[in-house]
Motif scaffolding. Structure first.
Motif, PDB file in Angstrom:
ATOM      1  N   ARG A   1       0.833  -1.193   0.000  1.00  0.00           N
ATOM      2  CA  ARG A   1       0.000   0.000   0.000  1.00  0.00           C
ATOM      3  C   ARG A   1       0.875   1.253   0.000  1.00  0.00           C
ATOM      4  O   ARG A   1       1.972   1.256   0.551  1.00  0.00           O
ATOM      5  CB  ARG A   1      -0.897   0.025   1.248  1.00  0.00           C
ATOM      6  N   PHE A   2       0.362   2.314  -0.617  1.00  0.00           N
ATOM      7  CA  PHE A   2       0.957   3.650  -0.499  1.00  0.00           C
ATOM      8  C   PHE A   2       0.304   4.308   0.708  1.00  0.00           C
ATOM      9  O   PHE A   2      -0.902   4.576   0.701  1.00  0.00           O
ATOM     10  CB  PHE A   2       0.686   4.468  -1.755  1.00  0.00           C
ATOM     11  N   THR A   3       1.076   4.571   1.735  1.00  0.00           N
ATOM     12  CA  THR A   3       0.488   4.994   3.002  1.00  0.00           C
ATOM     13  C   THR A   3       0.757   6.451   3.378  1.00  0.00           C
ATOM     14  O   THR A   3      -0.040   7.051   4.097  1.00  0.00           O
ATOM     15  CB  THR A   3       1.012   4.115   4.150  1.00  0.00           C
ATOM     16  N   SER A   4       1.872   7.024   2.911  1.00  0.00           N
ATOM     17  CA  SER A   4       2.270   8.354   3.387  1.00  0.00           C
ATOM     18  C   SER A   4       2.656   9.265   2.235  1.00  0.00           C
ATOM     19  O   SER A   4       3.252   8.828   1.239  1.00  0.00           O
ATOM     20  CB  SER A   4       3.458   8.249   4.345  1.00  0.00           C
ATOM     21  N   LEU A   5       2.341  10.535   2.392  1.00  0.00           N
ATOM     22  CA  LEU A   5       2.772  11.554   1.449  1.00  0.00           C
ATOM     23  C   LEU A   5       4.155  12.053   1.860  1.00  0.00           C
ATOM     24  O   LEU A   5       4.443  12.205   3.051  1.00  0.00           O
ATOM     25  CB  LEU A   5       1.769  12.709   1.450  1.00  0.00           C
ATOM     26  N   ILE A   6       5.001  12.325   0.879  1.00  0.00           N
ATOM     27  CA  ILE A   6       6.321  12.905   1.113  1.00  0.00           C
ATOM     28  C   ILE A   6       6.294  14.323   0.555  1.00  0.00           C
ATOM     29  O   ILE A   6       6.018  14.526  -0.635  1.00  0.00           O
ATOM     30  CB  ILE A   6       7.430  12.090   0.439  1.00  0.00           C
ATOM     31  N   VAL A   7       6.561  15.314   1.396  1.00  0.00           N
ATOM     32  CA  VAL A   7       6.507  16.723   0.993  1.00  0.00           C
ATOM     33  C   VAL A   7       7.889  17.326   1.146  1.00  0.00           C
ATOM     34  O   VAL A   7       8.416  17.424   2.259  1.00  0.00           O
ATOM     35  CB  VAL A   7       5.482  17.508   1.830  1.00  0.00           C
TER      36      VAL A   7
ATOM     37  N   THR B   1       5.483  12.219   5.787  1.00  0.00           N
ATOM     38  CA  THR B   1       4.449  12.526   6.768  1.00  0.00           C
ATOM     39  C   THR B   1       3.888  11.234   7.359  1.00  0.00           C
ATOM     40  O   THR B   1       4.241  10.129   6.941  1.00  0.00           O
ATOM     41  CB  THR B   1       3.332  13.351   6.117  1.00  0.00           C
ATOM     42  N   GLY B   2       3.001  11.354   8.341  1.00  0.00           N
ATOM     43  CA  GLY B   2       2.460  10.185   9.007  1.00  0.00           C
ATOM     44  C   GLY B   2       1.604   9.326   8.097  1.00  0.00           C
ATOM     45  O   GLY B   2       1.006   9.817   7.134  1.00  0.00           O
ATOM     46  N   ALA B   3       1.554   8.042   8.410  1.00  0.00           N
ATOM     47  CA  ALA B   3       0.724   7.122   7.626  1.00  0.00           C
ATOM     48  C   ALA B   3      -0.729   7.563   7.687  1.00  0.00           C
ATOM     49  O   ALA B   3      -1.281   7.767   8.771  1.00  0.00           O
ATOM     50  CB  ALA B   3       0.876   5.709   8.153  1.00  0.00           C
TER      51      ALA B   3
ATOM     52  N   SER C   1       6.836  22.162  -6.032  1.00  0.00           N
ATOM     53  CA  SER C   1       7.498  21.433  -4.944  1.00  0.00           C
ATOM     54  C   SER C   1       7.681  19.954  -5.286  1.00  0.00           C
ATOM     55  O   SER C   1       7.030  19.400  -6.169  1.00  0.00           O
ATOM     56  CB  SER C   1       6.668  21.542  -3.663  1.00  0.00           C
ATOM     57  N   SER C   2       8.558  19.334  -4.520  1.00  0.00           N
ATOM     58  CA  SER C   2       8.754  17.891  -4.613  1.00  0.00           C
ATOM     59  C   SER C   2       7.700  17.185  -3.768  1.00  0.00           C
ATOM     60  O   SER C   2       7.507  17.508  -2.597  1.00  0.00           O
ATOM     61  CB  SER C   2      10.148  17.511  -4.117  1.00  0.00           C
ATOM     62  N   LEU C   3       7.007  16.247  -4.372  1.00  0.00           N
ATOM     63  CA  LEU C   3       6.057  15.398  -3.680  1.00  0.00           C
ATOM     64  C   LEU C   3       6.464  13.956  -3.884  1.00  0.00           C
ATOM     65  O   LEU C   3       7.265  13.624  -4.764  1.00  0.00           O
ATOM     66  CB  LEU C   3       4.629  15.595  -4.212  1.00  0.00           C
ATOM     67  N   GLY C   4       5.887  13.077  -3.080  1.00  0.00           N
ATOM     68  CA  GLY C   4       6.168  11.661  -3.247  1.00  0.00           C
ATOM     69  C   GLY C   4       5.248  10.833  -2.380  1.00  0.00           C
ATOM     70  O   GLY C   4       4.438  11.339  -1.615  1.00  0.00           O
ATOM     71  N   PHE C   5       5.374   9.517  -2.543  1.00  0.00           N
ATOM     72  CA  PHE C   5       4.609   8.569  -1.754  1.00  0.00           C
ATOM     73  C   PHE C   5       5.544   7.527  -1.152  1.00  0.00           C
ATOM     74  O   PHE C   5       6.480   7.055  -1.805  1.00  0.00           O
ATOM     75  CB  PHE C   5       3.560   7.854  -2.616  1.00  0.00           C
ATOM     76  N   GLN C   6       5.284   7.195   0.099  1.00  0.00           N
ATOM     77  CA  GLN C   6       5.987   6.137   0.814  1.00  0.00           C
ATOM     78  C   GLN C   6       5.066   4.921   0.899  1.00  0.00           C
ATOM     79  O   GLN C   6       3.873   5.061   1.177  1.00  0.00           O
ATOM     80  CB  GLN C   6       6.364   6.593   2.223  1.00  0.00           C
ATOM     81  N   MET C   7       5.629   3.730   0.699  1.00  0.00           N
ATOM     82  CA  MET C   7       4.853   2.492   0.759  1.00  0.00           C
ATOM     83  C   MET C   7       5.104   1.754   2.065  1.00  0.00           C
ATOM     84  O   MET C   7       6.098   2.007   2.763  1.00  0.00           O
ATOM     85  CB  MET C   7       5.216   1.593  -0.417  1.00  0.00           C
ATOM     86  N   ASP C   8       4.203   0.827   2.393  1.00  0.00           N
ATOM     87  CA  ASP C   8       4.406   0.026   3.601  1.00  0.00           C
ATOM     88  C   ASP C   8       5.406  -1.099   3.380  1.00  0.00           C
ATOM     89  O   ASP C   8       5.910  -1.684   4.325  1.00  0.00           O
ATOM     90  CB  ASP C   8       3.078  -0.520   4.137  1.00  0.00           C
ATOM     91  N   GLN C   9       5.711  -1.418   2.130  1.00  0.00           N
ATOM     92  CA  GLN C   9       6.810  -2.318   1.771  1.00  0.00           C
ATOM     93  C   GLN C   9       7.159  -2.060   0.308  1.00  0.00           C
ATOM     94  O   GLN C   9       6.428  -1.378  -0.391  1.00  0.00           O
ATOM     95  CB  GLN C   9       6.438  -3.781   1.996  1.00  0.00           C
ATOM     96  N   ALA C  10       8.260  -2.574  -0.130  1.00  0.00           N
ATOM     97  CA  ALA C  10       8.721  -2.308  -1.486  1.00  0.00           C
ATOM     98  C   ALA C  10       7.840  -3.002  -2.529  1.00  0.00           C
ATOM     99  O   ALA C  10       7.210  -4.023  -2.256  1.00  0.00           O
ATOM    100  CB  ALA C  10      10.171  -2.778  -1.643  1.00  0.00           C
ATOM    101  N   VAL C  11       7.814  -2.410  -3.726  1.00  0.00           N
ATOM    102  CA  VAL C  11       7.094  -3.017  -4.843  1.00  0.00           C
ATOM    103  C   VAL C  11       7.664  -4.400  -5.121  1.00  0.00           C
ATOM    104  O   VAL C  11       8.873  -4.575  -5.286  1.00  0.00           O
ATOM    105  CB  VAL C  11       7.201  -2.126  -6.101  1.00  0.00           C
ATOM    106  N   PHE C  12       6.773  -5.383  -5.156  1.00  0.00           N
ATOM    107  CA  PHE C  12       7.188  -6.769  -5.354  1.00  0.00           C
ATOM    108  C   PHE C  12       6.876  -7.253  -6.762  1.00  0.00           C
ATOM    109  O   PHE C  12       7.566  -8.121  -7.286  1.00  0.00           O
ATOM    110  CB  PHE C  12       6.477  -7.655  -4.330  1.00  0.00           C
ATOM    111  N   HIS C  13       5.837  -6.708  -7.368  1.00  0.00           N
ATOM    112  CA  HIS C  13       5.390  -7.167  -8.683  1.00  0.00           C
ATOM    113  C   HIS C  13       5.865  -6.233  -9.784  1.00  0.00           C
ATOM    114  O   HIS C  13       5.835  -5.011  -9.630  1.00  0.00           O
ATOM    115  CB  HIS C  13       3.867  -7.266  -8.723  1.00  0.00           C
TER     116      HIS C  13
END
Length: 223
Positions: free
Chosen positions: A22-28, A33-35, A78-90
């Motif tokens: 899952r993509f859980t957090s925004l990166i600003v 940021t928090g999940a 600005s730079s934005l991004g997304f943090q996942m709860d684990q790395a992309v596997f597929h």
């Protein structure tokens, strides 16, 4: 080669839910940021969306509104991004769409032909591999020319490990964009931005190994 391809597909199928993410957090601007602080939390745990004609293709199951989600203030460019709860596997591409909300991002369900793509990460060919594999963060610059206002920011990883049965891992974040411009990119609806018959979704990535790949959907807007 056919036998090798079959073995790889079977192994991918046996990996099951443990390979979901899952993509859980925004990166600003480099700060994670928090999940689920600014990312809408889906209600299907870490399962993917498989029906691209469903409204769940917008912001995932349970992501139709964001009343319990905060809205991050972000400057255009600005730079934005997304943090996942684990790395992309597929194996598969990653793309990001945005859409200005008619009122507040939290109250909008993402309907209408108003989305445009601002980022994509596809494949390289020597050897053929998707460059998203193994990554748990994805960052991009929000275009500086788009109008100020509240937006949904939609991230999607398309898993292609089962031929003709793509899986869509989706999340939507909420932002309030400041200092924007007057650009007016071409827009699409979701669902509707891609078709089930799109070559980028029906491709068999195992056999024969593709020599090229185009990420499904519209071109990236960078203005």
């Amino acid at each position: 080669m056919k036998i090798v391809g079959i073995i790889i597909v079977v192994a991918a199928l046996l990996s099951g839910v443990s390979a979901h993410y899952r993509f859980t957090s925004l990166i600003v601007n480099g700060q994670t940021t928090g999940a689920y602080q600014y990312v809408r939390q889906n209600t299907n745990y870490n399962s993917p969306v498989t029906d691209i004609t469903s409204t769940d293709a917008r912001c995932n199951v349970g992501g139709g509104t964001g009343g319990n989600t905060s809205t991050a203030t972000v400057a255009a460019g600005s730079s934005l991004g997304f943090q996942m709860d684990q790395a992309v596997f597929h194996l598969g591409p990653v793309d990001i769409y945005v859409r200005q909300a008619p009122s507040t991002a939290a109250s909008w369900d993402g309907s209408g032909a108003s989305w445009f793509k601002v980022y994509e990460l596809g494949a390289t060919y020597s050897p053929f591999t998707f460059t998203s594999l193994g990554k748990s963060q994805f960052s991009f610059n929000i275009p500086s020319g788009i109008p100020s206002g509240e937006y949904l920011v939609r991230v999607e990883q398309i898993a292609l490990h089962v031929p003709n049965a793509p899986q869509f891992y989706i999340s939507c974040a909420q932002i309030n964009l400041t200092g924007g411009g007057s650009a007016s990119p071409a827009k699409v609806s979701i669902p509707g931005a891609v078709s089930a018959t799109d070559p980028g979704l029906t491709v068999n990535i195992y056999y024969p190994v593709p020599t090229n790949y185009t990420v499904p959907g519209p071109a990236v807007f960078t203005g």
